[in-house]
Design an enzyme around this catalytic site. Sequence first.
Site, PDB file in Angstrom:
ATOM      1  N   ARG A 105       0.842  -1.185   0.000  1.00  0.00           N
ATOM      2  CA  ARG A 105       0.000   0.000   0.000  1.00  0.00           C
ATOM      3  C   ARG A 105       0.882   1.241   0.000  1.00  0.00           C
ATOM      4  NH1 ARG A 105      -4.320   1.463   4.551  1.00  0.00           N
ATOM      5  NH2 ARG A 105      -2.529   1.186   5.886  1.00  0.00           N
ATOM      6  N   THR A 109      -0.874   7.576  -1.149  1.00  0.00           N
ATOM      7  CA  THR A 109      -2.128   7.508  -1.914  1.00  0.00           C
ATOM      8  C   THR A 109      -3.073   6.453  -1.345  1.00  0.00           C
ATOM      9  OG1 THR A 109      -1.248   5.836  -3.390  1.00  0.00           O
ATOM     10  CG2 THR A 109      -0.888   8.126  -4.041  1.00  0.00           C
ATOM     11  N   ASP A 206      -0.320  -2.639  12.561  1.00  0.00           N
ATOM     12  CA  ASP A 206       0.131  -3.194  11.285  1.00  0.00           C
ATOM     13  C   ASP A 206       0.218  -4.715  11.416  1.00  0.00           C
ATOM     14  OD1 ASP A 206       2.005  -4.255   9.259  1.00  0.00           O
ATOM     15  OD2 ASP A 206       2.088  -2.157   8.645  1.00  0.00           O
ATOM     16  N   ASP A 209       3.616  -6.345  10.466  1.00  0.00           N
ATOM     17  CA  ASP A 209       4.658  -6.104  11.475  1.00  0.00           C
ATOM     18  C   ASP A 209       4.425  -6.952  12.718  1.00  0.00           C
ATOM     19  OD1 ASP A 209       5.975  -4.319   9.918  1.00  0.00           O
ATOM     20  OD2 ASP A 209       5.244  -2.515  10.950  1.00  0.00           O
TER      21      ASP A 209
HETATM   22  N1  URA Z   1      -3.192  -2.907   7.222  1.00  0.00           N
HETATM   23  C1  URA Z   1      -2.820  -3.240   8.493  1.00  0.00           C
HETATM   24  O1  URA Z   1      -1.923  -4.058   8.693  1.00  0.00           O
HETATM   25  N2  URA Z   1      -3.459  -2.654   9.511  1.00  0.00           N
HETATM   26  C2  URA Z   1      -4.434  -1.752   9.347  1.00  0.00           C
HETATM   27  O2  URA Z   1      -4.993  -1.271  10.335  1.00  0.00           O
HETATM   28  C3  URA Z   1      -4.806  -1.418   8.019  1.00  0.00           C
HETATM   29  C4  URA Z   1      -4.179  -2.019   6.983  1.00  0.00           C
END
Ligand code: URA
Length: 214
Positions: A105, A109, A206, A209
């Site tokens: 991602r 954007t 995340d 992560d």
């Molecule tokens: N991707 C993630 O890992 N966490 C989010 O909150 C949104 C997208």
Amino acid sequence: MKNVRVIDSPVVLMNLCTMRDKNTDSQGVRIATRKITRCLLYEASKNLPLVERDVTTPLTTFKAKTVDPDINLIISPILRAGLIFTDEAIDILPQACIRHIGMYRDEETLKPVWYYNKVPMDAPNPEKFYVYITDPMLATGNSLLEAIRLYTDKGIPIENIKCICIIAAPQGIENIHKNFPEVEIITASVDEGLNEKGYIVPGMGDAGDRIFNT
Ligand code: URA
């Protein structure tokens, strides 16, 4: 919500609570997440066609139901967090093949950027294909949309495609259903929404992560 199936059994909720907690370490997140993926995959598998085959038990021979061995079942994890589904998926659905989709991602954007695509170029008898696209987080829905298009472009019926996400944002669901109203989303939770950085709130942070300890 139409075409959103929320699986909120106590086992799922207990593990969701663990994976969301910022004090859960990476190993704990992985264990809890995998348990949820298994529950969601069981739900998804309810759409698989069944056939009967003769089975001989120690007592008798009878016609037992089993998954049609002639379908093409595809598990499509969106890299990298979607990978957490794969071990459980091939464990409970051994006939599945894993077709990885690599998108990240763009942080500005929030649009998906391709870097890897292991989806077959043609699908003879597309109605025999069943696809489960996996991503723990359905945030904006932009990556998921691209992934769905990959398969619908090959003629695979939308009813045969399922999106399996552990946590979903209402905005992401709306984005998917604006484009593909018939696609079913299977999730453990529909959260409040997205923050200004596109993270799901309350979410889990995340997912990549936290799962991969980066
Ligand atoms: N991707 C993630 O890992 N966490 C989010 O909150 C949104 C997208």
